[in-house]
Design an enzyme around this catalytic site. Structure first.
Site, short mmCIF file in Angstrom:
data_model
loop_
_atom_site.label_atom_id
_atom_site.label_comp_id
_atom_site.label_asym_id
_atom_site.label_seq_id
_atom_site.Cartn_x
_atom_site.Cartn_y
_atom_site.Cartn_z
N SER A 106 0.82 -1.21 0.00
CA SER A 106 0.00 0.00 0.00
C SER A 106 0.86 1.27 0.00
CB SER A 106 -0.97 -0.05 1.19
OG SER A 106 -1.95 0.95 1.08
N MET A 107 0.73 2.12 1.03
CA MET A 107 1.53 3.34 1.11
C MET A 107 3.01 3.02 1.27
SD MET A 107 0.83 6.67 3.53
CE MET A 107 1.90 6.37 4.94
N ASP A 270 -8.44 -2.41 -6.42
CA ASP A 270 -8.31 -3.48 -5.42
C ASP A 270 -9.27 -3.29 -4.25
OD1 ASP A 270 -7.21 -1.49 -3.84
OD2 ASP A 270 -5.23 -2.40 -3.66
N HIS A 302 -7.36 -5.31 -1.42
CA HIS A 302 -6.22 -4.54 -0.93
C HIS A 302 -5.45 -5.26 0.17
CE1 HIS A 302 -3.89 -0.90 -0.64
NE2 HIS A 302 -4.11 -0.82 0.66
#
Length: 322
Positions: A106-107, A270, A302
């Site tokens: 993710s991030m 996602d 996700h």
């Protein structure tokens, strides 16, 4: 966990009397589990860690965790990048000079990109074998817009969006994860109302209309990190989910305004990050000599990518590769 923004220093701080620690740097436990009770719902990197242990790796020796204050963007995580570089070098030295594989979710994808772009190519060639990105939010997400509007319950029945929003909108990282102008046109409608539409071109008006001008200031502080999209200079394995409904636009029906509850217009992604952002890593294919491998996983969401059997199999083959 709320942050207080100072528009003179352009930084955030905790509430008075509040000190937060980011526990477990260098260890796997706090990235394996979001909840110290180790309940199944709090599982994060645990399936990947278990896989790597089954292949002969050891927690806290050949496997290290690098958690960070996810509320903050790169401009306020400077010490983290210094500590991460040191951790990578120490891990390399203590494991027979084996270059390190970074696994980011993710991030963590754009955080890793920023980190790698801070290093010399000589350093990367020596210490980094590859970067595995799982559902990297390379170009941000419309879901960040949704959080500013109504908050996010993080998929938990025990949490209320409206309560979570009070904390969530104070995070500079949320501003950093707004849709990037590299992947969204300036006039592309993100919030639709019968009074006015909002896009990247007039997002300042949106923040003022929801009475949160600090959000606009934090966007100004972090946008340069969205636009710094130089190739990482290492081999990249870009794995991401597709074909999961993902918010693309907020729609307020006629007669309602931004204090109402919007309908969410869905598209491909996602479930959290839009497809165009997930595919951002493809941009580097013609700009670096190191290979970029891109692999979509249909119907994988996700968080689900962290334990999906095909993803685990891919990682297994990769780490066993000479």
């Amino acid at each position: 966990m709320k942050l207080i923004y100072n528009n003179k220093t352009r930084t955030t701080r905790n509430n008075d009397g509040v000190t937060l620690r980011i526990p477990g740097f260098g260890f796997t436990e706090t990235v394996e589990w979001l909840d110290p009770s180790h309940t199944a719902t709090g599982s994060y990197f645990n399936p990947i860690t278990n896989l790597l242990v089954s292949l002969g790796h050891q927690r806290n020796l050949t496997l290290k965790g690098a958690p960070y204050d996810f509320r903050k963007a790169p401009n306020e995580n400077g010490q983290y990048f210094i500590d991460l570089k040191k951790l990578i070098e120490e891990t390399y030295e203590s494991n027979s000079l084996q270059p390190v594989i970074l696994i980011a979710h993710s991030m963590g994808g754009p955080m890793s990109l920023h980190f790698l772009n801070l290093q010399t190519q000589e350093w990367k060639d020596k210490f980094i074998k590859s970067l595995i990105s799982l559902n990297g939010a390379w170009g941000g997400s419309v879901k960040a817009v949704k959080v500013y509007a109504i908050g996010d319950d993080l998929g938990s029945y025990a949490l209320r969006e409206s309560v979570m929003r009070i904390q969530q909108i104070t995070a500079p990282s949320l501003a950093w994860l707004l849709p990037s102008p590299l992947y969204w046109k300036g006039n592309e409608v993100l919030i639709q109302t019968d009074r006015k539409n909002f896009s990247l071109d007039n997002l300042k008006e949106y923040f003022y209309d929801i009475s949160y001008p600090d959000g606009w200031e934090m966007k100004k502080d972090t946008e340069k990190y969205q636009l710094e999209f130089k190739p990482p200079g290492v081999e990249v394995h870009c794995l991401y989910g597709t074909e999961v409904d993902t918010v693309e636009r907020l729609y307020y029906k006629p007669g309602t305004w931004l204090d109402g509850y919007p309908s969410l217009i869905m598209g491909n992604g996602d479930g959290t990050v839009n497809l165009r952002s997930l595919q951002g890593c493809a941009h580097w294919q013609n700009f670096q000599k190191q290979k970029i491998y891109i692999l979509p996983f249909p119907k994988v969401d996700h968080l689900g990518i962290l334990g999906h059997k095909d993803v685990l199999q891919y990682i297994s083959h990769l780490v066993q590769r000479p």
